[in-house]
Design an enzyme around this catalytic site. Structure first.
Site, short mmCIF file in Angstrom:
data_model
loop_
_atom_site.label_atom_id
_atom_site.label_comp_id
_atom_site.label_asym_id
_atom_site.label_seq_id
_atom_site.Cartn_x
_atom_site.Cartn_y
_atom_site.Cartn_z
N GLY A 127 10.39 29.53 19.32
CA GLY A 127 10.36 30.85 18.70
C GLY A 127 9.05 31.15 18.01
O GLY A 127 8.86 32.23 17.46
N CYS A 128 8.13 30.19 18.03
CA CYS A 128 6.80 30.39 17.44
C CYS A 128 5.80 30.58 18.58
O CYS A 128 5.86 29.88 19.59
CB CYS A 128 6.38 29.18 16.61
SG CYS A 128 7.37 28.91 15.14
N GLN A 129 4.91 31.53 18.41
CA GLN A 129 3.87 31.76 19.40
C GLN A 129 2.92 30.57 19.47
O GLN A 129 2.48 30.17 20.53
CB GLN A 129 3.12 33.04 19.04
CG GLN A 129 2.30 33.61 20.16
CD GLN A 129 1.73 34.96 19.77
OE1 GLN A 129 1.40 35.21 18.62
NE2 GLN A 129 1.60 35.84 20.75
N SER A 130 2.63 29.99 18.33
CA SER A 130 1.79 28.80 18.24
C SER A 130 2.69 27.57 18.38
O SER A 130 3.90 27.66 18.22
CB SER A 130 1.10 28.73 16.88
OG SER A 130 0.44 29.93 16.60
#
Length: 140
Positions: free
Chosen positions: A50-53
């Site tokens: 759920g994190c772009q990074s």
């Protein structure tokens, strides 16, 4: 959490920043104070979805029953947000972490308004993942 300020000092330091550029630099500086993760801690099960990074968060229980955090990210600002979350949850038990809603804290710092939508979603994903994993941690 060696080197990281406590919650009150974080708030004081944040309020001393004159503008958002300084606040972002302070958040990045906090991330730089996180201890490096071991290869074992970089295991896929510690990767937060759920994190772009890429964000890794590892948790263990101390002998006193408090959660000990370790984390990293490939993005400097996100790594700083990881550090801020760790400061908020420092020295808490799994039950305290599950019951503590840290979102108002981020709203008080006005962080929510100054993060990009993808960073805000990533922060929310981190908080959700920590609360879920910590509930599992206390069950074992």
């Amino acid at each position: 959490m060696a080197g990281l300020p406590d919650r009150d000092k974080l708030i004081r330091n944040f309020s001393r920043c004159l503008n958002w550029e300084e606040k972002y630099l302070y958040i990045i500086e906090l991330g730089g104070q996180l201890a490096p993760l071991t290869e074992q801690q970089r295991h896929p099960e510690n990767l937060i979805s759920g994190c772009q990074s890429q964000v890794w968060i590892a948790m263990t229980l101390s002998a006193e029953g408090h959660v000990i955090f370790a984390g990293d990210s490939d993005a400097a600002i996100v790594k700083g947000l990881v550090a801020v979350v760790f400061i908020l949850y420092h020295d808490l038990t799994p039950q305290q972490i599950v019951s503590l809603d840290v979102r108002p804290f981020f709203a008080d710092l006005a962080l929510s308004q100054h993060l990009t939508p993808s960073r805000s979603q990533g922060l929310e994903a981190m908080i959700r993942a920590i609360r879920t994993k910590v509930a599992d941690l206390s069950a074992h």
